[in-house]
Design an enzyme around this catalytic site. Structure first.
Site, short mmCIF file in Angstrom:
data_model
loop_
_atom_site.label_atom_id
_atom_site.label_comp_id
_atom_site.label_asym_id
_atom_site.label_seq_id
_atom_site.Cartn_x
_atom_site.Cartn_y
_atom_site.Cartn_z
N ASP A 51 -10.45 3.74 -9.14
CA ASP A 51 -9.37 2.84 -9.55
C ASP A 51 -8.11 3.64 -9.85
O ASP A 51 -8.03 4.83 -9.57
CB ASP A 51 -9.79 1.96 -10.72
CG ASP A 51 -10.46 2.76 -11.81
OD1 ASP A 51 -9.93 3.82 -12.16
OD2 ASP A 51 -11.53 2.33 -12.31
N MET A 83 -5.25 1.15 -24.28
CA MET A 83 -4.96 -0.21 -23.80
C MET A 83 -4.24 -1.03 -24.86
O MET A 83 -4.50 -2.23 -25.02
CB MET A 83 -6.28 -0.92 -23.42
CG MET A 83 -7.08 -0.18 -22.37
SD MET A 83 -8.62 -1.02 -21.96
CE MET A 83 -9.61 -0.66 -23.42
N LYS A 106 -6.47 -1.84 -10.57
CA LYS A 106 -6.25 -1.43 -11.95
C LYS A 106 -6.88 -2.42 -12.91
O LYS A 106 -7.03 -3.60 -12.62
CB LYS A 106 -4.77 -1.25 -12.22
CG LYS A 106 -3.90 -2.40 -11.79
CD LYS A 106 -2.48 -2.08 -12.20
CE LYS A 106 -1.50 -3.09 -11.65
NZ LYS A 106 -0.16 -2.86 -12.10
N1 SAH Z 1 -12.15 6.00 -19.77
C1 SAH Z 1 -10.76 6.25 -20.03
C2 SAH Z 1 -10.08 5.10 -20.71
C3 SAH Z 1 -10.09 3.82 -19.92
S1 SAH Z 1 -9.25 2.50 -20.70
C4 SAH Z 1 -10.61 7.56 -20.81
O1 SAH Z 1 -11.59 8.10 -21.29
O2 SAH Z 1 -9.49 8.05 -20.93
C5 SAH Z 1 -7.63 2.66 -20.01
C6 SAH Z 1 -6.64 3.12 -21.05
O3 SAH Z 1 -6.80 4.51 -21.26
C7 SAH Z 1 -5.21 2.96 -20.67
O4 SAH Z 1 -4.74 1.66 -20.94
C8 SAH Z 1 -4.53 3.98 -21.56
O5 SAH Z 1 -4.38 3.50 -22.87
C9 SAH Z 1 -5.56 5.07 -21.59
N2 SAH Z 1 -5.28 6.13 -20.61
C10 SAH Z 1 -6.11 6.61 -19.67
N3 SAH Z 1 -5.54 7.63 -18.98
C11 SAH Z 1 -4.31 7.78 -19.52
C12 SAH Z 1 -3.23 8.67 -19.26
N4 SAH Z 1 -3.30 9.59 -18.30
N5 SAH Z 1 -2.12 8.55 -20.00
C13 SAH Z 1 -2.03 7.62 -20.98
N6 SAH Z 1 -3.00 6.78 -21.25
C14 SAH Z 1 -4.14 6.84 -20.55
#
Ligand code: SAH
Length: 501
Positions: A35, A173, A57
């Protein structure tokens, strides 16, 4: 064959923030399901015939619903395929990895989960924020900001507990609910002055960090037009960013640099740009076609004793030559009586990998310099072998030919790769590109051939960096305005030119 699923944490975005095990799963996959948060460049590591399935997404209408994603993954595995499900960050941190695993379990499908660096920790790290610190935070809490409608009696989140801990709070999120989040925390007793950081696209070249206080953060986010994906970090550790912000201080941070070289040659430049914090956009304008029929090379190798010099001009040329030697049951000893010349440090390095130190490597990596070194030592009785690309410049062959016998053998050809046209034009129009690099005349020609002369003006706002005088000359012939030429005609020279700029 039994299928298997790997749920792989693809890390927060920086290409190199992936585990060795994750990379292995990408390389062996028959199908990759990904994704938008997983770095798309990982797909380049896949097998040539790997199938890619984009599942969109998380919070848009274009997304494949979770049930369909689960179905696709399970079905492909049942066909006996190795399926790698790439998930941004860590699969179990709001990645619904648990649900996917449960379904695989219930359907009797073999699976493994590969942890990844979660954005909650790694993303803050790249923003210069340590998630814990002896003086500021002795715990951390990672919270979903995707709030279901709050039931007043039984709120999903214990705001009172969060407001009264000293730990760092990280909301994922949460952009859409930022106003609610900050209001809830303040209402339950958290200080209005608590520092807050909004970290968007963390660990990527386009990372953007905005700091504020709990009281003002919503207003700030609206004013600055903050969009997902964004991390919301709340706590005193945010203040350490002033000292620990190593990432944004890198010399090429925020710079997008288009790299036009053949796929097999571009990696060292791409690597360097990445290490310096920049965003390399790799456009392989040419591809290498090895000649299937190399009998001519084979014949000359049979007669190698007649030669006194071997001139190799590219890494590809070296590989093809030594592979042939190997195929014929020979090794570097067959070259013991020859002087070996290399144009370019990459060529010399590749020769060294094959166990030989080149005798002559000109100071500047162009044919003219090699000839200057050869001219005083070549005798009319010498015989020079040059296995190289079909479309190479005639200069060396002509000049050496004036002194002694020279045999040119075409072992490969660089050809334009027209399949990239749409992609290149899209990048040129959409992305904010700061620089474009040309490391040879042929890449200039091929690049122009791919985009078409009519599109040359699309480069007008991009700084063109040329590796050396001949490339610059070619660029001029195509009406391209070279912004700067590297002082030393090497990849490092080009990188230095960009840094100094
Ligand atoms: N499994 C992921 C999170 C998934 S939920 C993890 O462990 O990071 C998706 C949310 O993660 C996004 O809405 C944002 O809040 C955050 N996120 C993931 N990657 C990001 C990035 N590179 N920069 C900022 N926020 C990020």
């Amino acid at each position: 064959m039994k299928g298997k699923v790997y749920l792989v944490g693809a890390g927060p975005g920086d290409y190199k923030l992936l585990t060795l095990k994750g990379l292995e799963c990408i390389k062996k996959a028959d199908v990759i399901v990904y994704d938008r948060l997983a770095n798309i460049n990982y797909l380049k590591e896949a097998k040539p015939n790997c199938e890619f399935i984009y599942v969109g997404k998380a919070s848009s209408n274009h997304a494949l619903p979770q049930d369909d994603i689960n179905r696709v993954i399970a079905d492909k595995a049942k066909e006996g395929k190795i399926v790698t499900r790439l998930k941004g960050g860590d699969p179990y941190v709001f990645g619904r990895g648990g649900e996917e695993g449960e379904i695989l379990f219930s359907e009797g499908i073999d699976f493994e989960v590969i942890p990844g660096i979660t954005s909650a920790i790694g993303g803050l790290c790249y923003a210069g924020i340590p998630i814990t610190h002896r003086d500021h935070a002795s715990s951390f809490h990672v919270i979903t900001g995707h709030l279901r409608d709050d039931d007043k009696e039984n709120p999903e989140i214990n705001w009172n507990a969060l407001a009264n801990t000293n730990g760092t709070l990280v909301f994922l999120m949460g952009v859409a609910n930022l106003e609610k989040i900050s209001a809830n925390l303040i209402k339950e007793g958290k200080s209005k002055d608590t520092p807050v950081a909004l970290v968007s696209w963390a660990t990527r070249y386009n990372q953007r960090v905005i700091t504020s206080t709990l009281e003002n953060v919503y207003e700030t986010a609206v004013r600055e037009n903050v969009k997902p994906p964004t991390l919301i970090a709340v706590g005193e550790v945010v203040g350490l960013r002033d000292k620990l912000n190593f990432f944004e201080n890198k010399p090429l941070f925020g710079k997008s640099i288009m790299v036009t070289r053949s796929r097999t040659q571009s990696s060292s430049l791409v690597e360097k740009i990445m290490d310096l914090g920049g965003n390399p956009i790799e456009i392989p304008t040419i591809k290498i076609d090895k000649f299937e029929d190399n009998t001519q090379l084979e014949n000359e190798i049979k007669n190698i004793k007649d030669y006194t010099y071997l001139v190799l001009t590219s890494k590809n040329g070296v590989d093809i030559f030594f592979d042939k030697l190997d195929e014929m049951g020979l090794d570097s000893r067959a070259l013991a009586n020859l002087k070996i010349c290399a144009i370019g440090s990459a060529t010399a390095k590749e020769i060294k990998n094959r166990g030989i130190n080149a005798d002559i490597v000109p100071e500047k990596f162009i044919a003219e310099y090699l000839f200057d070194e050869l001219k005083p030592i070549l005798k009319s009785t010498d015989k020079v072998l040059m296995p190289r690309a079909k479309n190479a410049r005639d200069f060396l062959v002509d000049k050496i030919g004036e002194i002694c016998e020279v045999k040119e053998v075409h072992t490969y050809e660089t050809v334009v790769d027209p399949t990239r046209r749409e992609e290149v034009l899209e990048v040129l129009t959409k992305d904010d590109i700061n620089y474009i690099t040309f490391a040879s005349s042929s890449t200039v020609k091929n690049f122009v051939e791919i985009i078409g002369k009519e599109n040359i003006d699309k480069l007008s706002n991009i700084k063109i960096i040329s590796i050396g005088p001949i490339t610059t000359q070619t660029a001029k012939e195509f009406n391209l305005n070279v912004y700067k030429e590297a002082e030393v005609a090497t990849i490092d020279g080009m990188v230095r030119t960009i840094i100094e700029d």
